[in-house]
Write an enzyme that holds these catalytic residues in place. Sequence first.
Site, PDB file in Angstrom:
ATOM      1  N   GLU A 478      -9.696  -1.420   1.152  1.00  0.00           N
ATOM      2  CA  GLU A 478      -9.156  -0.298   1.246  1.00  0.00           C
ATOM      3  C   GLU A 478      -8.657   0.298   2.463  1.00  0.00           C
ATOM      4  O   GLU A 478      -8.357   1.568   2.596  1.00  0.00           O
ATOM      5  CB  GLU A 478      -9.707   0.864   0.408  1.00  0.00           C
ATOM      6  CG  GLU A 478      -9.908   0.122  -1.316  1.00  0.00           C
ATOM      7  CD  GLU A 478     -10.942   1.435  -1.924  1.00  0.00           C
ATOM      8  OE1 GLU A 478     -11.897   1.781  -1.243  1.00  0.00           O
ATOM      9  OE2 GLU A 478     -10.901   1.387  -3.104  1.00  0.00           O
ATOM     10  N   GLU A 544      -7.915  -3.335  -7.822  1.00  0.00           N
ATOM     11  CA  GLU A 544      -9.408  -3.069  -8.507  1.00  0.00           C
ATOM     12  C   GLU A 544      -8.705  -2.185  -9.679  1.00  0.00           C
ATOM     13  O   GLU A 544      -8.240  -1.125  -9.659  1.00  0.00           O
ATOM     14  CB  GLU A 544     -10.190  -2.210  -7.534  1.00  0.00           C
ATOM     15  CG  GLU A 544     -10.670  -2.752  -6.131  1.00  0.00           C
ATOM     16  CD  GLU A 544     -11.781  -1.962  -5.609  1.00  0.00           C
ATOM     17  OE1 GLU A 544     -11.922  -0.940  -6.023  1.00  0.00           O
ATOM     18  OE2 GLU A 544     -12.034  -2.222  -4.266  1.00  0.00           O
TER      19      GLU A 544
END
Length: 867
Positions: A478, A544
Amino acid sequence: MKKFFTLLLLSFCFFANAQQRYELNSGWLCANIKDVNSNGNQISNQSFSLNNWITATVPGTVLTTLLNNKKIPDPFYGMNNERIADVYKTGNDYYTYWFVKDFDERAVGNEQVWLQFRGINYKADIFLNGKKVNPNVIEGMHLRNQFNITKMLSANGKNRLAVIVHPPDVVGNPNGGQGGDGTIAKGLTTQYTAGWDWIQPIRDRNTGIWDKVTIEKTQSINIQNPHVITLVPGKRLADGKQKPATVKVSIEVENPTNKTVAGTLQYTLAGQTIQKPVSIRANQNIEIAFPDLTLQNPKLWWPSGYGAQFLYDAQIKFVSNATTLDQENLKIGVRQIDNIWNDQTKSMGVYVNGQKIFIKGGNWIISDAMLRFTDARYDAEVRYHKDMNLNLIRIWGGAILERPEFYNACDKYGLLVFQDFWFSGDCNGRWIDPMKKDDQWTRRKYPDNHNLVLTAIEDQVKMIRNHASLAFWCGGNEITPPEDILQPLKNDILPRLDGTRILFDFSNSDEMSYNTIGGNGDGPYGIQNPRSFWANKTFPYNSEVGSVGVGDYETLEKFIPEKNMIAPQFEEKPDSVWDYHKYIGYDEYISPYGKAKDVKDFAMKAQLVNYDQYRALMEGFSSHMWEWYTGSIIWKTQNPWTALRGQMYDYYLDPNACLYGLRKGSEPLHVMMNPVDSMVNLVNNGFKTLNNLMIQAKAYDMDGKEYLSTQVFNSIGPSSVRKLFPLTGFLKKLDKKEGVFVSLRILDEKQQILSDNFYWLAGKDGAYKGLQKIKSVSPTIVAVEKVKGKVLVTLNNAKNNPVAFFNRIALIDAVSGKRILPAFYDDNYVSVPPGESKTITVEYTGNQKTALEVYGWNVERKRVEVN
């Protein structure tokens, strides 16, 4: 002639010992630094007394050693972790330990002896026979270290190795944030050890000699870090004759002696030998490239579900005067991975050997939070991912670059690997976070030592780059690494040391999956209405996305004390132990099945939710294959700790219904029903058109009465999804029912079942009142083991019965009654319509006498002996 045979014998004897490598994995002792008043020179002397030192676990962490010596309680059970001192409060000396190992070794003639550490966390100094081995302090968890100890070995062959290991300089405050206060990321270590939303803090932050310690013996040459590239041009099929492939090989060659060594460097692959004469100067370390090898009609390596995972054996040798001076053995999968942007989906598309692969992946943290790795555990965990019909595992950036043994299993089972480097949006500053000690600008520069990071990246890339399964690199979870790490990684290190794999800057970057929806580019993570997976478009290659994962009652018993076995209720705070183990609420999704009466009832109903969630997730993504999506990666498929979320199997390797729901929804050839419009869909992930497929749809009411809806022939092209026909009218006739079952099947021309999908539908009010009233049945169950390690279980449901619904099969030890783990079921949580039977294959290892437990929603628990 006598002289010739003598030379031949000497050559053979050395060849047999040319690559002597063994682990120093037993016989270690340790003591805390506060209990030792001597230095490394003294401790590594054979005369130094080790009385009162305790047995150490190496490879392993300090915490593992303390646990194995019964000095701490099991931190995975209950709230025991709260009874263990945290290094943040105790100070680093509390977990700073000396490790000592005595071993026999000596060098004869031109032999060179190398001491190799594959991982120490975090700082270390090494001493051998009274002398310091490392000129500079070893620092950094993610880094191999090798030392030539030939001249330091004792003349009598009796040696003592002493290593002092310190925790990270900054261990972080485990304040409940993701990575605690974030400062754990100031060093090059595992960020999760300060705590995350799926784990409590690891009290020693994984301090220790955590990876393998090896002794290797060579002659005057040491060959290491081979680099293998395979090129497979064109679009291939998994079977039939193949056009040629190209293999490129290079190797690092080191001459640690003070004389030039000349000889032949060679490697053998598929019966062909490529040679190159070389001369290595004294104390020289050089990389040498071989001429390319053209491999005719190669046996290719494919991801799981698309073809075989063939691996060639290769040998690389340095031969001088008919003597092998060193040799490296490796396995090579011949494949080519490409990435092509998909303009339709606005995301990256994955191609293997020229074929488009729809990514069905799972996120992986680490095999064990305390780094207790074994080949067998790696093999079992990766096999479970194959059994889920997945084709990719993503290694999350807050942990490690996975070990070669993990990659061996992925090579074997055909799981592509998406490997993050050691950064996370939480610790490294992507968001404002009041739990963090430093501001975003400061955290953005973590770790403190950027040169150390670059050194470690180079080393770890060399360690795993030859694995066929390694498919993608990723800068971080991320978030990207700092710019002065990212740019060398992108423009120098990976082009120079790999050159074949794409690097995504970070795990949900626009270059991977263009975000047109808003938000962070991943998730959601909680329970969702199964309709949403079909109806709501999300990120086109989602790194995700996931849901829940509570295991069944037997799982809960393993780590929740009896007094805390309290079923969670909607809108009530869960029990303290459940909360400590990161329980995510099942909320209103249990209620349609009836309020949970107790933990057993809750666990059974949770499995219904689990199955439905993960089947719907992958079916929904597959239904929009190439239209909305090029892939999806589930958060997450495994737990390295006894957490109550995000797992298809528990820490103890016991699968739950998530695994089998996902397995069903991810079938390479699959028939499914859209819950939004009741449209039957057909999915083909293969490379060939499939003709003459019989699509069969049936329904059953709660009494077992059968309603035949339709039965039609159809076909489907390669790598595609096809809408077939609606069941709307058919299901409307059953509107007055309190729920129905729907059976969808694909049959081939021989009437063999290719896909079998079984849904349970609620009544008009969304409740499963019919399930709550369904009559009990007692199917006939027979278990036969004709071949050791493989049990065939057949469930037969009588013709006039209701459906025998949602049956769990569990292989157990016939004496203890405990489940045999791991065990691999080709299906589970199965339903058997009236008048039908199902056979499930169970595979396991071991010599114990086995039995089975079978129980279901309307089937009483029953023990069945294996014949």
